[in-house]
Design a protein around this motif. Sequence first.
Motif, short mmCIF file in Angstrom:
data_model
loop_
_atom_site.label_atom_id
_atom_site.label_comp_id
_atom_site.label_asym_id
_atom_site.label_seq_id
_atom_site.Cartn_x
_atom_site.Cartn_y
_atom_site.Cartn_z
N ALA A 77 22.48 -3.96 -59.96
CA ALA A 77 21.32 -4.24 -60.80
C ALA A 77 20.26 -4.98 -59.98
CB ALA A 77 21.72 -5.08 -62.00
N LEU B 241 24.07 2.64 -66.09
CA LEU B 241 24.02 1.46 -66.96
C LEU B 241 25.27 1.42 -67.83
CD1 LEU B 241 20.23 1.48 -67.96
CD2 LEU B 241 21.34 0.11 -66.19
N ARG C 54 16.26 3.00 -72.08
CA ARG C 54 16.46 1.96 -71.07
C ARG C 54 16.05 2.43 -69.67
NH1 ARG C 54 22.52 0.12 -71.72
NH2 ARG C 54 21.83 -1.41 -70.16
N GLU D 181 14.94 -0.70 -67.63
CA GLU D 181 15.89 -1.46 -66.82
C GLU D 181 16.15 -0.73 -65.52
OE1 GLU D 181 19.53 -2.58 -68.94
OE2 GLU D 181 18.44 -2.06 -70.77
N VAL E 12 14.22 -4.92 -62.54
CA VAL E 12 14.33 -3.47 -62.68
C VAL E 12 15.07 -2.90 -61.47
CG1 VAL E 12 13.05 -1.29 -62.88
CG2 VAL E 12 12.21 -3.36 -64.02
#
Length: 169
Positions: A15, A50, A64, A136, A167
């Motif tokens: 992430a 994700l 997302r 995201e 992001v």
Amino acid sequence: GTVRAVDGLSFTVAAGSLLALLGPNGAGKTTTVEICEGFQRPDSGTVRVLDLDPLRDQAVLRPRVGVMLQTGGAHGSATTAQMLEVIARCAAHPLDPGFLLDVLGLSAVTRTPVRRLSGGQAQRLSLAMALVGRPELLFLDEPTAGMDPQTRHLVWDLLRAARADGVTI
């Protein structure tokens, strides 16, 4: 078809990080990205984006994720502002479309139909469309193709800011 585009590929993206897929034409970069985006079904293996299955969990995953296509993605007769506003209305907590148009240097062409935009302007609109929903995860396909050096640096700065906000690209 008969061509094996991707075979034995395995990777994890942390992430907030940035991953670039590099390789010659036909290496399977686009196929890999399209599978991760849920636009293609893998013949075998497991894909998680994700922590979701991109095909089975599309309704949960799509809000997302932001996707910037290399070409297309916008209706040719819509104006630049209309196109971005439509995408923004689909997001739960969108960025201000006017802000993105300003930042990406598109304020002067808000009433211009998408089909009349230059290549660089169309790329910037595509990036704005990918960012407006506050994703995201952001998928980019050659995001600075057709852009002049000044605009290319602007886009890089914008992507750095997105990463600073957490992001994953």
